[in-house]
Write an enzyme that holds these catalytic residues in place. Structure first.
Site, mmCIF file in Angstrom:
data_model
loop_
_atom_site.group_PDB
_atom_site.id
_atom_site.type_symbol
_atom_site.label_atom_id
_atom_site.label_comp_id
_atom_site.label_asym_id
_atom_site.label_seq_id
_atom_site.Cartn_x
_atom_site.Cartn_y
_atom_site.Cartn_z
ATOM 1 N N SER A 196 0.898 -6.746 13.078
ATOM 2 C CA SER A 196 1.930 -7.832 12.405
ATOM 3 C C SER A 196 2.971 -8.319 13.404
ATOM 4 O O SER A 196 3.510 -7.646 14.186
ATOM 5 C CB SER A 196 2.667 -7.005 11.167
ATOM 6 O OG SER A 196 3.512 -8.178 10.618
ATOM 7 N N LYS A 239 -8.353 -2.388 1.284
ATOM 8 C CA LYS A 239 -8.515 -1.298 2.188
ATOM 9 C C LYS A 239 -9.060 -0.038 2.168
ATOM 10 O O LYS A 239 -9.517 0.606 3.037
ATOM 11 C CB LYS A 239 -6.855 -1.131 2.688
ATOM 12 C CG LYS A 239 -6.160 -2.325 3.498
ATOM 13 C CD LYS A 239 -6.908 -2.901 4.554
ATOM 14 C CE LYS A 239 -5.942 -4.108 5.068
ATOM 15 N NZ LYS A 239 -6.758 -4.541 6.378
ATOM 16 N N LYS A 245 -1.837 -12.991 15.503
ATOM 17 C CA LYS A 245 -3.192 -12.776 15.280
ATOM 18 C C LYS A 245 -3.919 -13.974 14.566
ATOM 19 O O LYS A 245 -4.732 -14.601 14.779
ATOM 20 C CB LYS A 245 -3.664 -11.289 14.768
ATOM 21 C CG LYS A 245 -5.273 -11.214 14.941
ATOM 22 C CD LYS A 245 -5.567 -9.829 14.027
ATOM 23 C CE LYS A 245 -5.202 -9.581 12.622
ATOM 24 N NZ LYS A 245 -5.600 -8.612 11.978
ATOM 25 N N THR A 246 -3.289 -13.989 13.399
ATOM 26 C CA THR A 246 -3.731 -15.037 12.561
ATOM 27 C C THR A 246 -3.867 -16.397 13.066
ATOM 28 O O THR A 246 -4.533 -17.526 12.877
ATOM 29 C CB THR A 246 -2.940 -14.981 11.044
ATOM 30 O OG1 THR A 246 -3.319 -13.724 10.525
ATOM 31 C CG2 THR A 246 -3.234 -16.202 10.118
ATOM 32 N N ARG A 287 1.474 -12.381 -0.970
ATOM 33 C CA ARG A 287 0.139 -12.547 -0.151
ATOM 34 C C ARG A 287 -0.804 -13.488 -1.351
ATOM 35 O O ARG A 287 -0.450 -13.774 -2.301
ATOM 36 C CB ARG A 287 -0.625 -11.116 -0.428
ATOM 37 C CG ARG A 287 0.048 -10.013 0.593
ATOM 38 C CD ARG A 287 -0.656 -10.285 1.677
ATOM 39 N NE ARG A 287 -0.287 -8.844 2.709
ATOM 40 C CZ ARG A 287 -0.753 -8.693 3.868
ATOM 41 N NH1 ARG A 287 -1.934 -9.306 4.077
ATOM 42 N NH2 ARG A 287 -0.178 -7.572 4.612
ATOM 43 N N HIS A 300 -10.868 -3.799 13.067
ATOM 44 C CA HIS A 300 -9.677 -4.355 12.531
ATOM 45 C C HIS A 300 -9.407 -5.737 13.305
ATOM 46 O O HIS A 300 -8.380 -5.401 14.081
ATOM 47 C CB HIS A 300 -8.725 -3.481 12.164
ATOM 48 C CG HIS A 300 -7.634 -3.985 11.210
ATOM 49 N ND1 HIS A 300 -6.163 -3.479 11.212
ATOM 50 C CD2 HIS A 300 -7.475 -5.014 10.317
ATOM 51 C CE1 HIS A 300 -5.508 -4.288 10.282
ATOM 52 N NE2 HIS A 300 -6.307 -4.964 9.696
ATOM 53 N N ASP A 311 -9.828 -10.764 9.346
ATOM 54 C CA ASP A 311 -9.424 -9.314 9.295
ATOM 55 C C ASP A 311 -10.406 -8.008 9.583
ATOM 56 O O ASP A 311 -9.943 -7.452 10.298
ATOM 57 C CB ASP A 311 -8.690 -9.146 7.936
ATOM 58 C CG ASP A 311 -7.894 -7.719 8.067
ATOM 59 O OD1 ASP A 311 -7.047 -7.902 8.860
ATOM 60 O OD2 ASP A 311 -7.885 -7.378 6.982
ATOM 61 N N ARG A 364 0.914 -1.124 0.095
ATOM 62 C CA ARG A 364 -0.019 0.010 -0.105
ATOM 63 C C ARG A 364 0.968 1.248 -0.098
ATOM 64 O O ARG A 364 1.934 1.205 0.418
ATOM 65 C CB ARG A 364 -0.982 -0.022 1.351
ATOM 66 C CG ARG A 364 -1.914 -0.985 1.070
ATOM 67 C CD ARG A 364 -2.923 -0.917 2.223
ATOM 68 N NE ARG A 364 -2.100 -0.919 3.662
ATOM 69 C CZ ARG A 364 -1.873 -0.084 4.492
ATOM 70 N NH1 ARG A 364 -2.245 1.003 4.256
ATOM 71 N NH2 ARG A 364 -1.202 -0.433 5.581
#
Length: 673
Positions: free
Chosen positions: A373, A336, A377-378, A457, A355, A392, A191
């Site tokens: 990051s 996003k 979390k994942t 990704r 989020h 997410d 991004r």
């Protein structure tokens, strides 16, 4: 050969029996000169094009009545009229500011040929569109050559069709050994937050967060329209564009209709996966979208336009309900951008946009996971023993929690089947993998290779995860888990938070990056991201924090701070908390066992730590116990507290309501020293 010259060939019975071959007897009449196979009827096609037309069949037809804005029924429309109505809507979306109507659009790939080509009937459909336009006033004449061309619309194509388009027309698109589509995002592999702009006008001036610390960089209406005109003119100049009509938010009461107009099959497939895919019947009554994205990322913005600082610009106009992308082909900008839209629209409906990851136990106990990051979390939210609601983006409304998206956007760097089998197995046909490196012959992806970028990704539909709950909705959460990878090693592995503390740490959005490899850098570096997603929020963080506390109080949810970082010293001295211990902590939160534990408070941060937890050594629950150098512990603790305090200064002066009571309550929940 028979004596009379006729052909009578036959295999002996013994040979045909032993060989398992079918008995073949050929009798050729005298009138025939050659043998022929008459075992099946010949195909009823006179040309290759006719033969190809038989290859594809239409398995469904529109069956849902279309309701007009006036409440009338369009159920009596034939297919051509419905098709023309859809094209008219797309034409309106692509309308230039200098023309009241958009381009003459027709459906189908211009490269297609055959009797059943998608372009069949284009003239009739275009005539129907033109006729529709005539009902809205006198005809408009445009002397530009663009009036002489058609723009072909490839509308809501299937993944298979998009594969074909990408591989045929987009350099850098390949099918990997797992069946995923590998593609490249161009020069930008991530991004561009500094190039993101939001129009500041009467609608947004008082609702959005502007100024120091805000991710919202303002632009004016005129500049947006200049960029919009540039993007739309570029899209209209193409021979074909891809159009996706899809939904955001699995909660049907608060669903948002979005239209994405793009130039690349890769972008269309990406959004097909990331947004919620409508049924055929839902498409028939889709109507006008609530928000439209014009992705002209292959074309740069004009760097001499006001507010522009590079050839990249991502612009959002909430009043016009539009987003324009110029100068970047990174697909994550669309995802996003829509998330930013939801961060604006949902709070206006008293719905909290988050989020976060979300999962649910078999007893319908729901947990939200927040974390930057590297916090896990994942890993922690993807639990084979619990249902995945989403990874997410979510909304928390009066109905419970709902996933905003229809897919997942997972990091691929160093992906391994044994560590993350769910993500590994989801990378199959229909999945887009961005900027990965693969073997030229076998097409096997090397997920450790960072030659293109470290930000590789994969985008795939959420149903590719076996334990995903479809539809992606759940009851109100019982637990709100804030994850921090504390490389300073002074936060407890788990702390129970009050509502005020939950708001404070939610606004702070803390984690720590480990020391770099450059010579002289020896200490961890703290990083803060408001609401654990500062780049995407539209309103002041305190607004979201207050809504979170209100919903937690209303539905009896408990806040937790879980440290997945270091213990026994900072990074380089101590050790990272073992993942099995963290999993035991998360399991105890889910089961409710931690609610019954005994607690003691830490100094400075005032966090409540459990004194014992089954499966976790008691000595690590209090971080001070794990440090051999107690003075170093206190010094490091005060250093982290000062970093929290300095970060929070930008929020301390923000005023909600008639007084500062809420801000003062949140400030009091921070470190005291």
């Amino acid at each position: 050969m028979a004596a009379n010259g006729s052909s009578n060939f036959s295999f002996s019975r013994s040979y045909s029996t032993n060989s398992r071959l079918p008995l073949i007897q050929t009798h050729i009449p005298e009138t025939e000169a050659v043998c022929h196979d008459d075992s099946t009827h010949p195909i009823k096609a006179q040309t290759i094009d006719e033969l190809h037309s038989l290859q594809k069949k239409k398995t469904s037809t529109p069956s849902t009545p279309i309701r007009s804005p006036l409440g009338g029924s369009f159920s009596n429309l034939n297919d051509l009229e419905r098709h023309a109505q859809k094209l008219q809507s797309i034409s309106a979306s692509l309308a230039s500011l200098t023309r009241e109507t958009g381009p003459r659009v027709v459906s189908g790939d211009p490269a297609s040929k055959g009797t059943e080509s998608p372009n069949k009937g284009r003239a009739a459909a275009a005539a129907a569109v033109d006729q529709h336009q005539l009902h809205h006033g006198p005809p408009k004449f445009n002397v530009s050559d663009s009036a002489l061309k058609f723009t072909h619309v490839l509308y809501n194509l299937s993944p298979a069709e998009l594969y074909e388009q990408a591989i045929k027309y987009e350099k850098g698109s390949f099918v990997t050994s797992s069946g995923a589509l590998a593609t490249l995002s161009g020069a930008k592999t991530g991004r561009s937050p500094r190039d993101k702009r939001v129009v500041k006008d009467e609608t947004t001036e008082n609702h959005l967060w502007w100024g120091k610390g805000s991710p919202n960089i303002e632009m004016d209406e005129e500049t947006f329209l200049i960029n919009r005109e540039r993007a739309v003119d570029y899209l209209n100049s193409l021979e074909k564009v891809f159009v996706n009509d899809q939904f955001l938010n699995w909660d049907p009461e608060h669903r948002i209709k979005v239209r994405i107009v793009s130039a690349r099959a890769y972008h269309s497939l990406f959004m097909h996966n990331m947004c919620i895919r409508p049924t055929f019947e839902e498409l028939e009554e889709f109507g006008s979208p609530d928000f439209t994205i014009y992705n002209a990322g292959q074309f740069p913005c004009n760097r001499y336009t006001h507010y522009m600082t590079s050839s990249t610009s991502i612009d959002i106009n909430l009043s016009r309900k539009e987003m324009v992308i110029l100068g970047t082909q990174y697909a994550g900008e669309m995802k996003k951008g829509l998330f930013s839209l939801m961060h604006y629209l949902m709070p206006l409906r008293n719905i909290l946009s988050l989020h976060s990851g979300c999962n649910m136990g078999k007893e319908e106990d729901v947990a939200l996971f927040f974390g930057l990051s590297g916090t896990g979390k994942t890993t922690l939210s993807t639990d084979p023993n619990r249902y995945l609601i989403g990874d997410d983006e979510h909304c928390w409304s009066e109905n419970g929690v709902s996933n905003i998206e229809g897919g997942c956007y997972a990091k691929c760097i160093d992906l391994a089947k044994d560590k993350e089998p769910e993500i590994w197995n989801a990378i199959k046909f229909g999945t887009v993998v961005e900027n990965v490196v693969f073997d030229e012959y076998t097409r096997e992806v090397d997920y450790t290779d960072k030659s293109v970028t470290e930000n590789t990704r994969a985008a795939y539909p959420i149903e590719y995860i076996p334990n995903a709950k479809i539809p992606c909705v759940a009851p109100h959460p019982k637990n709100v888990i804030l994850l921090a990878c504390d490389a300073f090693g002074v936060l407890p592995p788990v702390s129970k938070l009050s509502l005020a503390q939950t708001m404070y740490h939610f606004i702070s959005g803390y984690t720590a990056l480990v020391a770099g490899t450059e010579e002289g850098i020896k200490e961890p570096q703290a990083t803060f991201s408001a609401c654990f997603g500062a780049a995407f929020i539209m309103m002041h963080p305190t607004k979201y924090a207050a809504m979170l506390a209100e919903k937690m109080k209303q539905h009896g949810a408990t806040g937790w701070l879980v440290n997945t970082g270091w213990s026994g010293g900072r990074y380089g001295i101590g050790n990272r908390i073992k993942l099995p211990y963290t999993r035991k902590i998360i399991d105890a939160i889910h089961s409710g066992a931690l609610l019954d534990a005994e607690y003691t408070k830490t100094d400075v941060f005032g966090l409540e730590m459990p004194t014992a937890l089954e499966g976790v050594p008691s000595e690590i629950l209090n971080p001070e116990n794990t440090w051999s150098d107690k003075e170093a512990y206190k010094e490091t603790l005060l250093k982290l507290a000062s970093l929290f305090k300095n970060n929070f200064e930008v929020f301390a002066t923000y005023k909600i309501g008639a007084d500062q009571s809420l801000t003062e309550e949140i400030l009091s929940a921070g470190p005291i020293f």
